[in-house]
Design a protein around this motif. Structure first.
Motif, PDB file in Angstrom:
ATOM      1  N   ARG A   1       0.679  -1.507   0.213  1.00 12.82           N
ATOM      2  CA  ARG A   1       0.131   0.271   0.034  1.00 12.82           C
ATOM      3  C   ARG A   1       0.848   1.247  -0.154  1.00 12.82           C
ATOM      4  NH1 ARG A   1      -5.503  -0.867   1.849  1.00 12.82           N
ATOM      5  NH2 ARG A   1      -5.228   1.199   2.723  1.00 12.82           N
ATOM      6  N   TYR A   2       0.252   2.173  -0.256  1.00 11.23           N
ATOM      7  CA  TYR A   2       0.946   3.596  -0.585  1.00 11.23           C
ATOM      8  C   TYR A   2       0.450   4.521   0.193  1.00 11.23           C
ATOM      9  CZ  TYR A   2       2.398   2.360  -4.536  1.00 11.23           C
ATOM     10  OH  TYR A   2       3.189   1.767  -5.829  1.00 11.23           O
ATOM     11  N   SER A   3       1.556   5.186   1.390  1.00  6.68           N
ATOM     12  CA  SER A   3       0.913   6.382   2.448  1.00  6.68           C
ATOM     13  C   SER A   3       1.225   7.403   1.990  1.00  6.68           C
ATOM     14  CB  SER A   3       2.026   5.759   3.653  1.00  6.68           C
ATOM     15  OG  SER A   3       1.388   5.056   4.826  1.00  6.68           O
ATOM     16  N   VAL A   4       0.204   8.714   1.734  1.00  7.70           N
ATOM     17  CA  VAL A   4       0.691  10.229   1.278  1.00  7.70           C
ATOM     18  C   VAL A   4       0.843  10.873   2.768  1.00  7.70           C
ATOM     19  CG1 VAL A   4      -0.334  12.650   0.155  1.00  7.70           C
ATOM     20  CG2 VAL A   4      -0.233   9.277   0.072  1.00  7.70           C
ATOM     21  N   ARG A   5       1.808  11.506   3.051  1.00 12.10           N
ATOM     22  CA  ARG A   5       2.166  11.925   4.276  1.00 12.10           C
ATOM     23  C   ARG A   5       1.987  13.736   3.905  1.00 12.10           C
ATOM     24  NH1 ARG A   5       6.887   8.278   4.889  1.00 12.10           N
ATOM     25  NH2 ARG A   5       5.597   6.076   6.206  1.00 12.10           N
ATOM     26  N   ALA A   6       1.888  15.084   4.534  1.00 10.59           N
ATOM     27  CA  ALA A   6       2.056  16.014   4.925  1.00 10.59           C
ATOM     28  C   ALA A   6       1.306  17.070   5.895  1.00 10.59           C
ATOM     29  CB  ALA A   6       0.687  16.558   3.619  1.00 10.59           C
ATOM     30  N   PHE A   7       2.635  17.371   6.081  1.00  7.70           N
ATOM     31  CA  PHE A   7       2.988  18.153   7.275  1.00  7.70           C
ATOM     32  C   PHE A   7       2.557  19.987   6.670  1.00  7.70           C
ATOM     33  CE2 PHE A   7       5.816  20.508  10.647  1.00  7.70           C
ATOM     34  CZ  PHE A   7       4.743  20.579  11.240  1.00  7.70           C
ATOM     35  N   PHE A   8       0.954  20.267   7.729  1.00  2.74           N
ATOM     36  CA  PHE A   8       0.909  21.680   8.142  1.00  2.74           C
ATOM     37  C   PHE A   8       0.390  22.456   8.643  1.00  2.74           C
ATOM     38  CE2 PHE A   8      -0.722  19.622   3.683  1.00  2.74           C
ATOM     39  CZ  PHE A   8      -0.197  20.314   3.052  1.00  2.74           C
ATOM     40  N   PRO A   9       1.099  22.675  10.150  1.00  2.00           N
ATOM     41  CA  PRO A   9       0.865  22.695  11.000  1.00  2.00           C
ATOM     42  C   PRO A   9      -0.705  24.048  11.279  1.00  2.00           C
ATOM     43  CG  PRO A   9       3.114  22.650  10.886  1.00  2.00           C
ATOM     44  CD  PRO A   9       2.115  22.920   9.467  1.00  2.00           C
ATOM     45  N   GLY A  10      -1.429  23.858  11.898  1.00  2.00           N
ATOM     46  CA  GLY A  10      -2.776  24.788  12.317  1.00  2.00           C
ATOM     47  C   GLY A  10      -3.625  24.807  11.205  1.00  2.00           C
ATOM     48  N   ALA A  11      -3.451  23.519  10.379  1.00  2.00           N
ATOM     49  CA  ALA A  11      -4.491  23.236   9.641  1.00  2.00           C
ATOM     50  C   ALA A  11      -5.557  22.381  10.228  1.00  2.00           C
ATOM     51  CB  ALA A  11      -4.195  22.341   8.623  1.00  2.00           C
ATOM     52  N   LEU A  12      -6.883  22.298   9.865  1.00  2.00           N
ATOM     53  CA  LEU A  12      -7.755  21.665  10.496  1.00  2.00           C
ATOM     54  C   LEU A  12      -8.334  20.681  10.263  1.00  2.00           C
ATOM     55  CD1 LEU A  12     -10.917  24.648  10.399  1.00  2.00           C
ATOM     56  CD2 LEU A  12      -9.247  23.817  11.949  1.00  2.00           C
ATOM     57  N   HIS A  13      -8.145  20.117   9.201  1.00  2.00           N
ATOM     58  CA  HIS A  13      -8.248  19.248   8.218  1.00  2.00           C
ATOM     59  C   HIS A  13      -7.708  18.966   7.023  1.00  2.00           C
ATOM     60  CE1 HIS A  13     -12.072  20.031   7.141  1.00  2.00           C
ATOM     61  NE2 HIS A  13     -11.879  19.355   6.155  1.00  2.00           N
ATOM     62  N   VAL A  14      -7.183  17.594   6.297  1.00  2.47           N
ATOM     63  CA  VAL A  14      -6.831  17.223   4.815  1.00  2.47           C
ATOM     64  C   VAL A  14      -7.334  16.358   4.172  1.00  2.47           C
ATOM     65  CG1 VAL A  14      -4.256  17.231   3.178  1.00  2.47           C
ATOM     66  CG2 VAL A  14      -3.946  18.383   5.529  1.00  2.47           C
ATOM     67  N   GLU A  15      -7.031  16.545   2.729  1.00  3.21           N
ATOM     68  CA  GLU A  15      -7.916  15.552   1.915  1.00  3.21           C
ATOM     69  C   GLU A  15      -7.246  14.857   0.546  1.00  3.21           C
ATOM     70  OE1 GLU A  15     -12.642  16.211   1.096  1.00  3.21           O
ATOM     71  OE2 GLU A  15     -11.788  17.893   1.713  1.00  3.21           O
TER      72      GLU A  15
ATOM     73  N   LEU B   1      -3.550  17.907  -2.510  1.00  2.75           N
ATOM     74  CA  LEU B   1      -3.944  18.055  -1.169  1.00  2.75           C
ATOM     75  C   LEU B   1      -4.881  19.305  -1.888  1.00  2.75           C
ATOM     76  CD1 LEU B   1      -0.578  17.946   0.082  1.00  2.75           C
ATOM     77  CD2 LEU B   1      -2.048  15.860  -0.002  1.00  2.75           C
ATOM     78  N   ARG B   2      -6.547  18.802  -0.424  1.00  6.96           N
ATOM     79  CA  ARG B   2      -7.537  20.251  -0.592  1.00  6.96           C
ATOM     80  C   ARG B   2      -7.193  20.319   0.817  1.00  6.96           C
ATOM     81  NH1 ARG B   2     -12.408  19.901  -2.858  1.00  6.96           N
ATOM     82  NH2 ARG B   2     -12.769  17.746  -1.926  1.00  6.96           N
ATOM     83  N   ILE B   3      -6.878  21.479   1.761  1.00  8.05           N
ATOM     84  CA  ILE B   3      -6.212  22.140   3.030  1.00  8.05           C
ATOM     85  C   ILE B   3      -7.454  23.164   3.726  1.00  8.05           C
ATOM     86  CG2 ILE B   3      -4.376  22.704   4.360  1.00  8.05           C
ATOM     87  CD1 ILE B   3      -2.474  22.218   1.908  1.00  8.05           C
ATOM     88  N   HIS B   4      -7.963  22.354   4.551  1.00  6.67           N
ATOM     89  CA  HIS B   4      -9.166  23.547   5.095  1.00  6.67           C
ATOM     90  C   HIS B   4      -7.526  23.642   6.109  1.00  6.67           C
ATOM     91  CE1 HIS B   4     -11.944  21.150   3.198  1.00  6.67           C
ATOM     92  NE2 HIS B   4     -12.239  20.494   3.317  1.00  6.67           N
ATOM     93  N   TRP B   5      -8.275  25.237   5.825  1.00  8.08           N
ATOM     94  CA  TRP B   5      -7.981  26.474   7.519  1.00  8.08           C
ATOM     95  C   TRP B   5      -8.996  27.057   8.120  1.00  8.08           C
ATOM     96  CZ3 TRP B   5      -2.362  25.682   7.726  1.00  8.08           C
ATOM     97  CH2 TRP B   5      -1.574  25.284   6.050  1.00  8.08           C
ATOM     98  N   GLN B   6      -8.513  27.777   8.939  1.00  6.46           N
ATOM     99  CA  GLN B   6      -9.535  28.619   9.593  1.00  6.46           C
ATOM    100  C   GLN B   6     -10.105  29.231   9.208  1.00  6.46           C
ATOM    101  OE1 GLN B   6      -9.400  27.189  13.501  1.00  6.46           O
ATOM    102  NE2 GLN B   6     -11.287  28.758  13.087  1.00  6.46           N
ATOM    103  N   GLU B   7     -10.096  29.900   7.719  1.00  4.52           N
ATOM    104  CA  GLU B   7     -10.693  30.915   7.404  1.00  4.52           C
ATOM    105  C   GLU B   7     -10.494  30.505   6.328  1.00  4.52           C
ATOM    106  OE1 GLU B   7      -8.971  34.988   8.891  1.00  4.52           O
ATOM    107  OE2 GLU B   7      -9.566  34.188  10.595  1.00  4.52           O
ATOM    108  N   ALA B   8      -9.494  29.461   5.407  1.00  5.05           N
ATOM    109  CA  ALA B   8      -9.726  28.840   4.344  1.00  5.05           C
ATOM    110  C   ALA B   8     -10.039  27.658   3.655  1.00  5.05           C
ATOM    111  CB  ALA B   8      -8.503  30.210   3.278  1.00  5.05           C
ATOM    112  N   VAL B   9      -9.989  27.507   2.471  1.00  4.71           N
ATOM    113  CA  VAL B   9      -9.652  26.181   2.210  1.00  4.71           C
ATOM    114  C   VAL B   9      -8.285  26.451   0.718  1.00  4.71           C
ATOM    115  CG1 VAL B   9     -10.246  23.549   0.385  1.00  4.71           C
ATOM    116  CG2 VAL B   9     -11.777  25.133   2.442  1.00  4.71           C
TER     117      VAL B   9
END
Length: 745
Positions: A40-54, A88-96
């Motif tokens: 299987r494949y793992s995708v890892r991403a580091f986004f301090p402060g992000a709410l969630h990631v797709e 990657l789609r990153i959901h921040w506090q005030e933006a996507v």
């Protein structure tokens, strides 16, 4: 095993902690897509402060999987069955935000690039290092790369990642000590720096990019992503002409300018002009004044305006003080369209100690020497480049080539050459390190100059390489193949010092220093010289050029007119600093402006007209050019009349078909009936008189004298002249015309 454990399979806890704390030097080993032992494949991403990631399918934009928060600091991961192209789609506090993942891209710098960087021969360095806009795998963004071989970790920081050094740690290419990363969707104009951990893990002050092509205007210090698009040039005719021009056979009259203080907009708070405004004001002025070239004090980005650019930190970036790189290119283009060449002052000797600059760039003495006896200038509080290191030599040579190629610059005046050639420059005994032979010469600098000038002339044969060198170091302007340093020209500092010392004396004492005005011809052809009356002579309490002249107001102006006439008649190319052509009263201030209001005074306007006419005459008469570099183009007519302080020079063209006679009377005494031996009979036409009333002089006109058969000064014929006080007068005769005239008579 939990899903989080599956996602982090093969990554130990220490590595994860190092990553989220910004200490990990190999982020690509964790981030991005990795295949696990189960296929299987793992995708890892580091986004301090992000709410969630797709995780999205890159092509369709449809979700592939939600990413799980596998570390509370902001490390997300997801497991995929297949090796998908993803975004990657990153959901921040005030933006996507939807973005490509920087950690899915392979290394972009090729092995040849890395080899040439290490070897110090990558002369298109800005194409490999720095910030380069490009499209990779259909994604637009910027590849960042920086040389920092002793760093533990390097990150790019900027507005695009909230200046957070944890967000974009880079990949190390160990064979060259270069770190690189491609960051999608970063665009031209964005600010950035590098955040570096030294080898001990200490976080250094964020560093500006050493090879940035653009920078924020001071006092801000960030680098700026510059456009890689070529400039729009209209100087094809100029470029074609200079390729076929022998600059030793042409006149060279240089107007030296500090761009920030030539003219200020007093209606806008004394604001310095930008490049567009200088194109509209400075360029036509220089063309009208008849100068062949503008020489700009360093315009490379520099933190402290009071250094006048001589302590630069951005050797590839035009200063943001006057506009964008495109604006600067437009200025050069306008100069060329008006037939004016551009020379830049360039500083490879030293750099300032600002913590965000080159000093201890990766925590070590990378660009400079470790030992302060080699690496620190006490006079200027600056660091000295380590020219024994290939990467540093390559960095400097690439900078020189960048200005010549990207900006169509016509030449470089290399600053502070003497400080580079001698290890004991301005150092007391015991505070310098001898070379490998026990001597004081800097062997690395000597080889650097030979290599620099060879490469420049190989790539750009038209380019003028000019040395500001104040000692008697031999063969500065002899080719490297013949044992010289390979410069084209050198500032004649000895002539400048001797001449100004003489002219600053009260005329009653000048007869005791007469040799100061003749000594320069003893060595005039040992190098190819430029005669400089530069900015260095009108600062630091030295007063203006006019202020150095003795006497009352009229005598000061007369002295200056006579000096300039003598200078334009003397062998050697010409350089005059801005403001001297109008008789600036006060010494130069980089925060001020040339006092153009002086032109309301007819005497100052007359001085300006004199300089314009000197340039016109110099460019028109080949006999005033040939002797600049060829000894058969000069003879003294009168060199020994110290008692009357009179000097007379003969200037011949090639083949001695024509000749100019330049006569200077450096006393306030009217010399009636002064006899000077000349080589040709016939009528000699007066072509310039600094005492003419149109220049603010007394209006004593010698006219067009005829040589008679009265022997003088070892010649069989002579002229009888009336020499105005404190004046220089020039006469011209064409040999064929003179002979024809004699036959008619």
């Amino acid at each position: 095993m939990t899903e989080a454990a599956d996602i982090l399979y093969g990554v130990d806890a220490d590595a994860v902690n190092a990553l989220v704390e910004g200490r990990h030097g190999e982020p690509f080993s964790i981030l991005g897509m990795h295949q696990g032992a189960d296929g299987r494949y793992s995708v890892r991403a580091f986004f301090p402060g992000a709410l969630h990631v797709e995780i999205l399918d890159r092509d369709t934009g449809l979700p592939l999987a939600p990413a799980e928060l596998v570390h509370p600091a902001g490390l997300f991961g997801a497991s995929l069955l297949e090796h998908n192209a993803y975004s990657l789609r990153i959901h921040w506090q005030e933006a996507v935000q939807v973005t490509a993942d920087p950690y899915r891209f392979a290394p972009l710098l090729g092995d040849l690039d890395l080899h040439l960087i290490s070897e110090g021969t990558h002369y298109n360095l800005t194409q490999a290092l720095g910030a380069n806009s490009m499209t990779v795998d259909g994604v637009a963004g910027v590849r960042f790369a920086v040389w920092a071989p002793n760093a533990r970790r390097v990150s790019v920081v900027g507005d695009f990642n909230a200046w957070d050094g944890r967000r974009h740690p880079m990949r190390l290419r160990p064979q060259a000590g270069v770190w690189e990363i491609f960051i999608p969707h970063v665009t031209v104009g964005e600010r950035y720096k590098f955040e570096i951990l030294d080898r001990f893990g200490n976080r250094l002050p964020q560093k500006a990019d050493p090879v940035a092509r653009a920078a924020e205007p001071a006092p801000s210090t960030a680098s700026v992503v510059a456009s890689s698009a070529p400039f729009l040039w209209n100087d094809d005719a100029w470029m074609d002409n200079r390729r076929s021009t022998d600059h030793f056979g042409k006149p060279l009259s240089i107007y030296e300018v500090h761009a920030g203080s030539w003219l200020r907009d007093m209606k806008d708070g004394g604001r310095a002009l930008d490049w567009a405004e200088l194109s509209q004001r400075l360029v036509p002025y220089v063309e009208e004044m008849g100068f062949t070239h503008i020489e700009l004090l360093p315009i490379m980005e520099h933190p402290f305006g009071g250094s006048w650019g001589y302590q630069p930190l951005g050797l590839f970036a035009p200063t943001g003080r006057h506009g964008t790189p495109e604006d600067f290119a437009y200025f050069i283009d306008r100069c060329h369209e008006q037939g004016i060449g551009v020379i830049l002052d360039w500083v490879p000797a030293h750099f300032p100690t600002d913590v965000w600059g080159l000093a201890r760039f990766d925590g070590t003495a990378l660009y400079e020497h470790e030992d302060p006896r080699e690496g620190f200038h006490r006079d200027w509080n600056t660091m000295i480049y380590n020219l024994g290191r290939n990467e540093v030599k390559g960095f400097l040579i690439a900078s020189a080539l960048e200005w010549l190629s990207r900006y169509h610059i016509d030449g470089l005046r290399v600053d502070a050459v003497a400080s580079m050639l001698y290890r004991d420059y301005s150092r007391p005994e015991g505070e310098w390190i001898p070379n490998s032979h026990g001597g004081r010469e800097n062997l690395e600098a000597i080889e650097f100059f030979k290599h620099l000038n060879s490469i420049v002339h190989e790539c750009y044969p038209h380019a003028l390489m000019i040395a500001e060198e104040s000692t008697a170091f031999p063969n500065i302007t002899k080719s490297a193949a013949d044992g010289g340093l390979g410069f084209d020209m050198k500032w004649n500092m000895g002539w400048m010092h001797d001449t100004l010392h003489y002219m600053s004396d009260d005329p009653v004492y000048r007869k005791y220093h007469h040799g100061s005005m003749t000594f320069g011809m003893i060595y005039a052809y040992s190098e190819h010289f430029i005669l400089p009356l530069s900015h260095d002579e009108v600062v630091h309490g030295k007063g203006s050029l006019l202020g150095k002249m003795p006497g009352d107001e009229w005598q000061k102006l007369a002295n200056l007119r006579a000096l300039l006439g003598f200078m334009w008649g003397h062998p050697g190319r010409k350089l005059l600093f801005m403001g001297s052509e109008i008789g600036q009263l006060s010494e130069w201030s980089h925060d001020g402006s040339v006092d153009w209001n002086l032109l309301d005074d007819p005497s100052h306007a007359g001085l300006q007209r004199l300089v314009r006419d000197l340039n016109r005459i110099y460019r028109h008469f080949p006999c005033l050019q040939h002797g600049d570099t060829a000894s058969d183009g000069f003879e003294w007519a009168v060199a020994d009349d110290a008692e009357k302080s009179v000097l007379a020079m003969l200037r011949f063209d090639v083949g001695r078909r024509s000749v100019a006679l330049v006569v200077s009377n450096f006393t306030p005494m009217f010399r009636r009936g002064y006899r000077i031996g000349v080589p040709f009979q016939g009528r000699w036409r007066q072509i310039l008189n600094t005492d003419a009333s149109i220049y603010g002089g007394g209006g004593i006109e010698p006219g067009d004298p005829v040589a008679d058969d009265f022997p003088a000064h070892g010649r069989s014929q002579s002229l009888l002249l009336d020499l105005a006080p404190l004046s220089t007068v020039m006469f011209f005769v064409d040999r064929q015309e003179a002979m024809t005239g004699n036959e008619r008579s």
